[in-house]
Design a protein around this motif. Structure first.
Motif, PDB file in Angstrom:
ATOM      1  N   ARG A   1       4.522   9.776  -7.351  1.00 32.33           N
ATOM      2  CA  ARG A   1       5.546  10.065  -8.647  1.00 32.33           C
ATOM      3  C   ARG A   1       4.940  10.342  -9.906  1.00 32.33           C
ATOM      4  O   ARG A   1       5.442  10.899 -10.950  1.00 32.33           O
ATOM      5  CB  ARG A   1       6.548   9.071  -8.684  1.00 32.33           C
ATOM      6  CG  ARG A   1       7.536   8.811  -7.405  1.00 32.33           C
ATOM      7  CD  ARG A   1       8.224  10.063  -7.030  1.00 32.33           C
ATOM      8  NE  ARG A   1       8.833  10.720  -7.986  1.00 32.33           N
ATOM      9  CZ  ARG A   1       9.463  12.025  -8.119  1.00 32.33           C
ATOM     10  NH1 ARG A   1       9.208  12.779  -6.915  1.00 32.33           N
ATOM     11  NH2 ARG A   1      10.012  12.499  -9.084  1.00 32.33           N
ATOM     12  N   LYS A   2       3.832   9.252 -10.123  1.00 27.93           N
ATOM     13  CA  LYS A   2       3.170   9.460 -11.481  1.00 27.93           C
ATOM     14  C   LYS A   2       2.037  10.560 -11.614  1.00 27.93           C
ATOM     15  O   LYS A   2       1.503  10.599 -12.403  1.00 27.93           O
ATOM     16  CB  LYS A   2       2.411   8.104 -11.619  1.00 27.93           C
ATOM     17  CG  LYS A   2       3.491   6.854 -12.155  1.00 27.93           C
ATOM     18  CD  LYS A   2       4.317   7.126 -13.459  1.00 27.93           C
ATOM     19  CE  LYS A   2       5.306   6.032 -13.291  1.00 27.93           C
ATOM     20  NZ  LYS A   2       6.308   6.000 -14.653  1.00 27.93           N
TER      21      LYS A   2
ATOM     22  N   ASP B   1      -6.127  10.295  -8.508  1.00 33.23           N
ATOM     23  CA  ASP B   1      -7.249   9.483  -7.800  1.00 33.23           C
ATOM     24  C   ASP B   1      -6.579   8.351  -6.922  1.00 33.23           C
ATOM     25  O   ASP B   1      -7.158   7.908  -5.961  1.00 33.23           O
ATOM     26  CB  ASP B   1      -7.917   8.717  -9.043  1.00 33.23           C
ATOM     27  CG  ASP B   1      -8.691   9.893  -9.780  1.00 33.23           C
ATOM     28  OD1 ASP B   1      -9.432  10.831  -8.994  1.00 33.23           O
ATOM     29  OD2 ASP B   1      -9.121   9.719 -10.932  1.00 33.23           O
ATOM     30  N   ARG B   2      -5.557   7.886  -7.523  1.00 28.34           N
ATOM     31  CA  ARG B   2      -5.032   6.694  -6.751  1.00 28.34           C
ATOM     32  C   ARG B   2      -4.006   7.108  -5.528  1.00 28.34           C
ATOM     33  O   ARG B   2      -3.916   6.555  -4.665  1.00 28.34           O
ATOM     34  CB  ARG B   2      -4.012   5.632  -7.669  1.00 28.34           C
ATOM     35  CG  ARG B   2      -4.734   4.996  -8.664  1.00 28.34           C
ATOM     36  CD  ARG B   2      -4.236   4.015  -9.481  1.00 28.34           C
ATOM     37  NE  ARG B   2      -5.296   3.169 -10.268  1.00 28.34           N
ATOM     38  CZ  ARG B   2      -6.166   3.524 -11.287  1.00 28.34           C
ATOM     39  NH1 ARG B   2      -6.059   4.781 -11.730  1.00 28.34           N
ATOM     40  NH2 ARG B   2      -6.953   2.512 -11.800  1.00 28.34           N
ATOM     41  N   VAL B   3      -3.677   8.436  -5.519  1.00 26.82           N
ATOM     42  CA  VAL B   3      -2.872   8.800  -4.378  1.00 26.82           C
ATOM     43  C   VAL B   3      -4.029   8.828  -3.268  1.00 26.82           C
ATOM     44  O   VAL B   3      -3.675   8.711  -2.310  1.00 26.82           O
ATOM     45  CB  VAL B   3      -2.410  10.387  -4.687  1.00 26.82           C
ATOM     46  CG1 VAL B   3      -2.082  11.128  -3.587  1.00 26.82           C
ATOM     47  CG2 VAL B   3      -1.068  10.453  -5.567  1.00 26.82           C
ATOM     48  N   LYS B   4      -5.279   9.585  -3.783  1.00 23.33           N
ATOM     49  CA  LYS B   4      -6.203   9.619  -2.738  1.00 23.33           C
ATOM     50  C   LYS B   4      -6.675   8.346  -2.123  1.00 23.33           C
ATOM     51  O   LYS B   4      -6.781   8.082  -0.726  1.00 23.33           O
ATOM     52  CB  LYS B   4      -7.451  10.502  -3.418  1.00 23.33           C
ATOM     53  CG  LYS B   4      -8.697  10.451  -2.465  1.00 23.33           C
ATOM     54  CD  LYS B   4      -8.412  11.719  -1.559  1.00 23.33           C
ATOM     55  CE  LYS B   4      -9.452  11.983  -0.659  1.00 23.33           C
ATOM     56  NZ  LYS B   4     -10.483  12.811  -1.421  1.00 23.33           N
TER      57      LYS B   4
ATOM     58  N   LEU C   1       0.853  -1.105  -0.006  1.00 17.59           N
ATOM     59  CA  LEU C   1      -0.230  -0.069  -0.129  1.00 17.59           C
ATOM     60  C   LEU C   1       0.955   1.239   0.169  1.00 17.59           C
ATOM     61  O   LEU C   1       0.542   2.221  -0.728  1.00 17.59           O
ATOM     62  CB  LEU C   1      -0.842   0.125   1.179  1.00 17.59           C
ATOM     63  CG  LEU C   1      -1.791  -1.443   1.410  1.00 17.59           C
ATOM     64  CD1 LEU C   1      -2.755  -1.210   2.620  1.00 17.59           C
ATOM     65  CD2 LEU C   1      -2.601  -1.478   0.115  1.00 17.59           C
ATOM     66  N   LEU C   2       1.935   1.266   0.906  1.00 17.60           N
ATOM     67  CA  LEU C   2       2.907   2.311   0.824  1.00 17.60           C
ATOM     68  C   LEU C   2       3.776   2.427  -0.580  1.00 17.60           C
ATOM     69  O   LEU C   2       3.568   3.571  -1.088  1.00 17.60           O
ATOM     70  CB  LEU C   2       3.832   2.219   1.764  1.00 17.60           C
ATOM     71  CG  LEU C   2       3.687   2.474   3.190  1.00 17.60           C
ATOM     72  CD1 LEU C   2       4.610   1.715   4.271  1.00 17.60           C
ATOM     73  CD2 LEU C   2       3.499   3.994   3.666  1.00 17.60           C
ATOM     74  N   GLN C   3       4.033   1.481  -0.964  1.00 15.42           N
ATOM     75  CA  GLN C   3       4.505   1.346  -2.396  1.00 15.42           C
ATOM     76  C   GLN C   3       3.547   1.855  -3.540  1.00 15.42           C
ATOM     77  O   GLN C   3       4.164   2.720  -4.315  1.00 15.42           O
ATOM     78  CB  GLN C   3       5.070   0.010  -2.892  1.00 15.42           C
ATOM     79  CG  GLN C   3       6.041  -0.523  -1.950  1.00 15.42           C
ATOM     80  CD  GLN C   3       6.378  -2.034  -2.150  1.00 15.42           C
ATOM     81  OE1 GLN C   3       5.493  -2.929  -2.626  1.00 15.42           O
ATOM     82  NE2 GLN C   3       7.583  -2.445  -2.076  1.00 15.42           N
ATOM     83  N   LYS C   4       2.365   1.494  -3.354  1.00 14.31           N
ATOM     84  CA  LYS C   4       1.546   2.039  -4.311  1.00 14.31           C
ATOM     85  C   LYS C   4       1.248   3.622  -4.136  1.00 14.31           C
ATOM     86  O   LYS C   4       1.142   4.383  -5.210  1.00 14.31           O
ATOM     87  CB  LYS C   4       0.043   1.433  -4.436  1.00 14.31           C
ATOM     88  CG  LYS C   4      -0.801   1.554  -5.349  1.00 14.31           C
ATOM     89  CD  LYS C   4      -0.516   0.787  -6.634  1.00 14.31           C
ATOM     90  CE  LYS C   4      -1.638   1.077  -7.956  1.00 14.31           C
ATOM     91  NZ  LYS C   4      -1.351   0.415  -9.122  1.00 14.31           N
ATOM     92  N   LEU C   5       1.237   4.120  -3.008  1.00  9.04           N
ATOM     93  CA  LEU C   5       1.020   5.524  -2.553  1.00  9.04           C
ATOM     94  C   LEU C   5       2.290   6.209  -3.416  1.00  9.04           C
ATOM     95  O   LEU C   5       1.937   7.227  -3.882  1.00  9.04           O
ATOM     96  CB  LEU C   5       0.770   5.651  -1.294  1.00  9.04           C
ATOM     97  CG  LEU C   5       0.921   7.069  -1.026  1.00  9.04           C
ATOM     98  CD1 LEU C   5      -0.340   7.891  -1.740  1.00  9.04           C
ATOM     99  CD2 LEU C   5       0.534   7.366   0.841  1.00  9.04           C
TER     100      LEU C   5
ATOM    101  N   VAL D   1      -3.534   3.553   3.778  1.00 11.88           N
ATOM    102  CA  VAL D   1      -2.331   3.369   4.546  1.00 11.88           C
ATOM    103  C   VAL D   1      -2.170   4.405   5.394  1.00 11.88           C
ATOM    104  O   VAL D   1      -1.512   4.214   6.450  1.00 11.88           O
ATOM    105  CB  VAL D   1      -1.294   3.070   3.618  1.00 11.88           C
ATOM    106  CG1 VAL D   1      -0.711   4.063   3.137  1.00 11.88           C
ATOM    107  CG2 VAL D   1      -0.274   2.311   4.407  1.00 11.88           C
ATOM    108  N   VAL D   2      -2.280   5.743   4.900  1.00  8.52           N
ATOM    109  CA  VAL D   2      -1.932   6.762   6.170  1.00  8.52           C
ATOM    110  C   VAL D   2      -2.559   6.872   7.331  1.00  8.52           C
ATOM    111  O   VAL D   2      -1.828   7.088   8.197  1.00  8.52           O
ATOM    112  CB  VAL D   2      -1.953   8.069   5.058  1.00  8.52           C
ATOM    113  CG1 VAL D   2      -2.000   9.416   6.098  1.00  8.52           C
ATOM    114  CG2 VAL D   2      -1.243   8.394   4.052  1.00  8.52           C
TER     115      VAL D   2
END
Length: 999
Positions: free
Chosen positions: A559-560, A564-567, A550-554, A573-574
C-alpha cells in the motif's frame, strides 16, 4: 408425556435436595435451568452475542448435565421417600436410573457401542477417554460403579432398607455423577484455553453448561474456587476464554474436591499427563525446574521476559540477548557503519555460548542461524517449503545454495543504499523467524523420538520464547528488536491492539504456554505416546500465527509502494504459499520475488486478494490478519464454497483440504525429509473436523488408507484379494516407501512419486468410493439421522476427488493433486479435453454427482447403486491413461518415472485381473522398478487388450500418439446413460441452470 422442560422446572412435591443446591447458587431462581435454556434458544441474556454453535452446544450439554443430573437424582431421592412411607418405590428408582442412563444405551452393560447415548451415562463414557480411566470394553470405570450402585440401591429398597439406599445416593451415586461433571468441565477448559476472544466455537457453550452444573457444589466447599471456575468458564466475548489458563481451573478443583465428596483419584489425569490432574501430589504442583549453571557459577531456574510477560523455568537469558545484536546492527546501519554491522551479524556479540560448567566458549551469531540451516533444518517441514518455493532448476537461489536463502537475502540487504535498515529487518523476518520455527520443530521431533526427559522439553520451549521476545522488551511495546516487537508494531497498524498487547502476540504467548505445559510433566514425551501429537498441533498453530506480522508488513509495504520492503517481506512469507497452491504462489512470485520483475500499482489489490485467498491454507482467518486502510475487504472462504464449479449442499471444505497434505508430502519427500512426510501422512495437518463435544479431530491420509469402513465398497474385496489379503494394502506400500531405512534400489525421485501416486490413485480413490457407498447406506437406513447425513457423505466424496487446490471456478485450475486434476492432466495427452480445457471425464463426474445428490434429496435410493458403478468406471479412466502414457511416452527410459508407473499400474491391476487374468499377470510381471523397453511394450499391449473388457468407454480414454488407447474401440459406453435412468423425472437446479433428467 414427560417433557425436558418439565424436568428442568421446580416441583415442590418432589424431593428437592440436589435442586436446592442449584437454587441457592442461582439467587433463589427455582427455574434457573429452564430460563437458561430458553435464553439460549431465543438468543437473549448471556447468549445475546453467542454463535449458533455455542447456543446449540449449551442447550444439549445443559440438558445432559444440569437437567438430567438434577431430575435423575430427584427421582432417586423420591424413591427413598416412598420407601420410608411404606410405599413401593422400585418404579420410582427405576425411573431415576432410566433418566440417568437413557434408552439409547441399549441393554448391554457397557451401553451402546455406537456412542449415540445422550445422558449422564454417555457423558461418563465420553470423558473416560480423556482421563485415561476407560475399561477394556470402552465403558467408564465410573459408569460401571454407577450401574453397580443403582442395582444395589434397588436391592436396598426391595428389602425396605431405606436408610442404606439414602446413604448410597449421598456417598456413592451423587459423587459418581459429579466425577463426570468435573471431568467435562476440565476437558472443555483445556479445549477453550486454546481459543481466542472472537472464537465462535461451540465448545465455549459446552464448557459454560458443564461449569454451571458443578460450580454450585464447588461453591459449598470453597467459594474462591467456585468464583475462579465460573469466571474462567463463562461465555466470553471480549476477554480470551479461560483467561487464567486451564491449569488454574485444575488447581481450583484440586482445592475444592474433598468438600464435595469426590475422590481426586476418580477424576484421573487429562490425556495421561500426570501433571494434569486434581490431586495435590501431581508433579505440576512441585514447580521444579532446570538448575542451570550461569557464568558466575550461581544457579538460576528462570529468566523474566518482557517485564514478566513470560517467566521461563530454565536459564535462557543468553538466548534472549540475541535481540541486542539486532539492536546494535540497526543502530550501526543508521549511522552508515555497515561494515561494523556486518561484523556483528557474522560473528555475534551479545549472545554468549557457555559450556556445561558455565564457561563462555564463544558467541552465537545471527548469520549462523541461516548458515547452519542446511545441516540442522534439512528434515524440517517449514524450511523445506521455503527451499521448494525459492530454488531454481539447479537448486540455487540468487546464485547460492537455496538452503542459505536467508543469509543470501540479508547479505544483499546490507548492500542496499536506499533503505539503510533493511538488513536488520531482514535478519528478524528471515534468520530469526526461521530459527524460532526450527526450535519448535526440533522440540516436537525430540519428543516424538523420546529424547526429551523432564526439563529438556521445557528448556527447548523456553529457548524458542527467548528468541521470539528478546531481551529489553516490554509487554505490548513495539520498540523492541525481535519478532514480538514486530508483531506489536504491525498489529497496531492493522487495528489489532487489544488491551495490553496485540491479538497475534496474545495468541502466540498463549500457545507457547500451552506447548510448555505439554512437555512440563515428568517423562511426558517418554511415557505418553500422544504428547508429541498434541505438541505438534500447537506448534503448527504457532507457526501459522508467526506468519501474521510478515503478511501485515507485506500488505502495508504494498500500500505504501515501498518496493524494497515489498521484495523483502515477499521473500519472507510468500514461499509459505507454495505449500498451498503452485498457481497462487507462481502468480505472487512472478510479481513480487523474481529478479527484474516490477509490479504495477494497479495490480496491488489483485496481489493482496491473492494473499488473502491463501489465509485458510496457512491456518489463518481474515480476523487474524486484521484490516488496514485502503486494503480490499477480506472474506473468509464460506463453508459451502464450490470446488471446480461443483457446489456442495454441505460443508466439505475440510475433506477437500486433504490435497494440501498430499502436496506438502510431495515437497518434503522431494528434499528427503522422510520423517516430516511420515508425520504429515500419519498425523495430518490441514483437515480438521469439529466434533459434537466442541473439540477438533484431524483427518489424516493414513486414516483413509486404513479405516475398516472401506469394506463397504464392493470392489474393495477385489483389491484386498489382489494384494495377498493385505487389508491395508495402500498403507503398507506408503509406509515401506517412507521408511528411510528400508533397503531399496530406487532413487529419491522414484520414492517420492511412488508415495504421492499411491496416495492419489489408491488411498483417496478408495476413500471417495467409501463415502459414496456410505451415502447410499445412509439413504437406505431407517435411521432419520443417517438419512439426513447421506447428502453430506455424497458431497464429501466429491470433495475428496476434486480437492481444494482446484479453486472455486468451473474447470478448476492448474496444480490440482486429486483425481480431478489427474484427469485434466491426462486429457491433453489423450485428446479428450472439452473446449474449456477440462477433461470430459470430469464433466460426466460432476453431472453424476449432481444427479445422484438429487436422488438423495428425494430419498430415491435404488438408482444410486448404478450411479456408484458409473462413477467408479469413470475414475478408472485417468488411472489407465496415466499408466499408458508413462509406458508409451518414455522413450528415454527415464528411471525417475518408474515409481510413478509402478503405483499407477497397481491402482488398476485389480480391475484388470477381474476382466482378464492373463493380461494382469503380463502387466504385473513386466512393470517393476527397472523395466526394459520390451517389458513396457508387452505390458502396454496387455493393457490395451484388457481395457474394452473392463467396461471402460474407449472413446473417453482417447487416443495417444494418434492411435486409439484400446486394442479395439467397440466397447459400449457405460457412462452416458446413467443420468437418463436416475428417475422418471428429476429436476435439479444448480448455478442458475435447470437440468431435467427424463427416463
Amino acid at each position: 408425556y414427560l417433557s425436558l422442560k418439565e424436568m428442568s422446572m421446580d416441583h415442590p412435591d418432589i424431593d428437592q435436595r440436589p435442586f436446592d443446591t442449584f437454587i441457592m447458587y442461582n439467587d433463589g431462581n427455582r427455574n434457573f435451568a429452564s430460563d437458561w435454556i430458553m435464553e439460549a434458544l431465543s438468543k437473549s441474556g448471556p447468549f445475546q452475542y453467542a454463535s449458533k454453535e455455542q447456543r446449540i452446544s449449551f442447550v444439549v450439554r445443559a440438558i445432559q448435565s444440569i437437567v438430567v443430573f438434577t431430575h435423575g437424582l430427584r427421582e432417586l431421592y423420591g424413591a427413598v421417600g416412598k420407601c420410608k412411607g411404606g410405599i413401593d418405590s422400585s418404579v420410582r428408582w427405576d425411573r431415576g436410573a432410566a433418566i440417568l442412563i437413557g434408552s439409547n444405551e441399549g441393554t448391554e452393560r457397557s451401553g451402546s457401542p455406537t456412542g449415540h447415548g445422550k445422558m449422564m451415562f454417555a457423558l461418563g463414557k465420553e470423558m473416560c477417554k480423556h482421563f485415561s480411566n476407560c475399561m477394556v470394553s470402552g465403558n467408564s470405570l465410573n459408569d460401571q460403579q454407577l450401574v453397580d450402585s443403582l442395582q444395589k440401591g434397588l436391592e436396598f429398597l426391595e428389602s425396605k432398607d431405606c436408610d442404606k439406599a439414602l446413604e448410597l445416593i449421598e456417598n456413592g451415586i451423587r459423587p459418581e455423577l459429579l466425577v463426570s461433571l468435573v471431568q467435562a468441565t476440565l476437558h472443555f477448559a483445556m479445549l477453550n484455553d486454546l481459543l481466542s476472544a472472537e472464537s465462535m466455537n461451540g465448545s465455549l457453550g459446552a464448557g459454560f453448561a458443564f461449569s454451571q452444573s458443578i460450580v454450585p457444589f464447588v461453591n459449598l466447599s470453597d467459594e474462591t474456587s467456585a468464583n475462579l471456575i465460573g469466571s474462567n468458564m463463562n461465555l466470553q466475548f471480549i476477554d480470551d476464554p479461560v483467561k487464567d489458563g486451564a491449569p488454574a481451573v485444575f488447581s481450583a478443583f484440586a482445592t475444592a474436591l474433598v468438600g464435595i465428596g469426590v475422590d481426586c483419584e476418580d477424576i484421573g489425569n487429562y490425556n495421561g499427563n500426570l501433571g494434569l490432574g486434581v490431586c495435590s501430589e501431581n508433579p505440576a504442583d512441585t514447580g521444579s525446574g532446570t538448575k542451570t549453571t550461569l557464568p558466575d557459577g550461581t544457579k538460576s531456574t528462570s529468566t523474566s521476559l518482557a517485564d514478566g510477560l513470560y517467566t521461563t523455568t530454565t536459564y535462557v537469558q543468553n538466548r534472549a540477548e540475541i535481540a541486542l545484536d539486532v539492536k546494535d546492527i540497526e543502530s550501526l546501519l543508521k549511522s552508515d557503519k555497515a561494515t561494523l554491522a556486518m561484523g556483528i551479524y557474522e560473528d555475534g556479540f551479545h549472545s554468549a555460548i557457555y559450556n556445561e560448567i558455565g564457561e563462555k566458549i564463544g558467541d552465537r551469531s545471527l548469520a549462523d542461524f541461516s548458515r547452519s540451516a542446511p545441516q540442522i533444518m534439512a528434515k524440517e517441514p517449514t524450511y523445506n517449503i521455503f527451499r521448494y518455493a525459492l530454488e531454481d532448476d539447479n537448486g540455487l537461489y540468487l546464485g547460492r545454495d537455496v538452503g542459505l536463502y536467508a543469509d543470501t537475502i540479508v547479505l544483499g540487504a546490507f548492500g542496499n543504499t536506499n533503505s539503510r535498515t533493511l538488513a536488520s529487518e531482514a535478519i528478524v523476518a528471515l534468520n530469526l523467524w526461521m530459527f524460532v520455527v526450527h526450535e519448535l520443530h526440533q522440540t516436537v521431533d525430540k519428543c516424538k523420538g523420546k529424547l526429551l526427559t523432564d526439563d529438556d522439553g521445557v528448556h527447548s520451549m523456553d529457548e524458542a520464547v527467548a528468541y521470539y521476545i528478546g531481551d529489553g522488551q516490554q509487554t505490548g511495546d513495539s520498540k523492541g528488536h525481535s519478532l514480538y516487537a514486530l508483531a506489536e508494531y504491525m498489529g497496531e497498524l492493522f487495528e489489532q491492539d487489544e488491551a495490553d498487547q496485540t491479538r497475534v502476540n496474545r495468541i502466540i504467548m498463549k500457545l507457547f504456554n500451552q506447548a510448555k505445559l505439554e512437555v512440563s510433566f515428568a517423562s511426558a514425551c517418554i511415557n505418553n505416546p500422544s504428547t508429541h501429537v498434541r505438541l505438534r498441533e500447537i506448534v503448527n498453530k504457532i507457526v501459522s500465527q508467526m506468519a501474521v506480522p510478515l503478511l501485515q508488513k507485506l500488505i502495508y509495504s504494498l500500500r505504501k509502494n515501498d518496493r524494497d520492503r515489498v521484495k523483502l517481506y515477499a521473500q519472507s512469507v510468500v514461499p509459505l504459499i507454495a505449500g498451498c497452491s503452485d498457481s497462487t504462489f507462481s502468480f505472487l512470485r512472478d510479481r513480487l520475488i523474481l529478479e527484474g520483475n516490477i509490479f504495477n500499482a494497479i495490480d496491488v489489490d489483485d496481489i493482496i486478494e491473492k494473499l488473502q485467498s491463501a489465509y485458510s491454507c496457512l491456518g489463518l482467518t481474515c480476523v487474524d490478519v486484521g484490516t488496514y486502510e485502503g486494503v480490499p475487504a477480506c472474506h473468509d472462504k464460506p463453508p459451502q464454497s464450490s470446488l471446480a464449479g461443483y457446489v456442495p449442499k454441505s460443508d466439505i471444505s475440510e475433506f477437500s483440504k486433504l490435497d494440501l497434505d498430499l502436496h506438502q508430502i510431495y515437497i518434503f519427500l522431494k528434499f528427503g525429509a522422510f520423517n516430516a512426510a511420515e508425520d504429515l501422512y500419519t498425523m495430518g495437518k490441514h483437515s480438521t473436523l469439529k466434533k459434537l463435544d466442541g473439540g477438533e479431530e484431524i483427518i489424516t491420509l493414513r486414516q483413509l488408507a486404513t479405516q475398516s469402513a472401506r469394506s463397504i465398497v464392493p470392489s474393495f474385496d477385489m483389491f484386498e484379494r489382489y494384494f495377498d489379503q493385505d487389508f491395508d494394502y495402500s498403507n503398507s506400500m506408503v509406509k515401506r516407501t517412507l521408511d528411510p531405512n528400508e533397503p531399496t534400489m530406487v532413487s529419491l525421485k522414484e520414492r517420492t512419486k511412488l508415495v504421492v501416486t499411491t496416495l492419489q490413485s489408491m488411498v483417496v480413490y478408495m476413500a471417495a468410493l467409501q463415502k459414496i457407498y456410505d451415502a447410499i447406506e445412509d439413504c437406505e437406513s431407517t435411521d432419520s439421522f443417517r438419512n439426513a447425513n447421506a447428502i453430506e457423505e455424497w458431497d464429501r466424496a466429491a470433495g475428496l476427488l476434486i480437492g481444494s487446490m482446484e479453486g472455486a471456478n468451473e474447470g478448476g485450475r492448474q496444480g490440482g493433486m486429486m483425481m480431478y486434476g489427474l484427469a485434466k492432466e491426462q486429457c491433453k495427452q489423450f485428446d479428450v479435453c472439452t473446449n474449456s480445457g477440462d477433461a470430459k471425464v470430469n464433466e460426466r463426474l460432476i453431472t453424476l454427482f449432481y444427479a445422484g445428490r438429487s436422488e438423495l434429496t428425494a430419498r430415491n435410493c435404488p438408482p444410486l447403486h448404478k450411479a456408484a458403478e458409473k462413477i467408479e468406471i469413470l475414475l478408472q479412466i485417468p488411472l489407465i491413461q496415466s499408466t499408458l502414457s508413462l509406458m508409451i511416452l518414455n522413450p528415454s527410459m527415464n528411471e525417475d518415472n518408474f515409481g510413478e508407473l509402478y503405483a499407477f499400474s497397481r491402482s488398476i491391476l485389480p480391475y484388470v485381473e477381474e476382466a482378464d487374468r492373463d493380461a494382469s499377470q503380463i502387466i504385473a510381471k513386466n512393470i517393476d522398478f527397472r523395466p526394459t523397453k520390451g517389458n513396457l511394450d508387452a505390458a502396454m499391449m496387455a493393457l490395451k487388450d484388457a481395457i474394452p473388457k473392463m467396461g471402460v468407454d474407449c472413446d473417453l480414454v482417447g487416443r495417444l500418439d494418434g492411435k486409439s488407447a484400446c486394442a479395439k474401440s467397440t466397447a459400449t459406453s457405460h457412462t452416458g446413460s446413467f443420468v437418463l435412468s436416475l428417475s422418471t423425472c428429476t429436476v435439479l437446479s444448480f448455478v442458475g441452470v435447470i437440468v431435467t433428467f427424463l427416463m
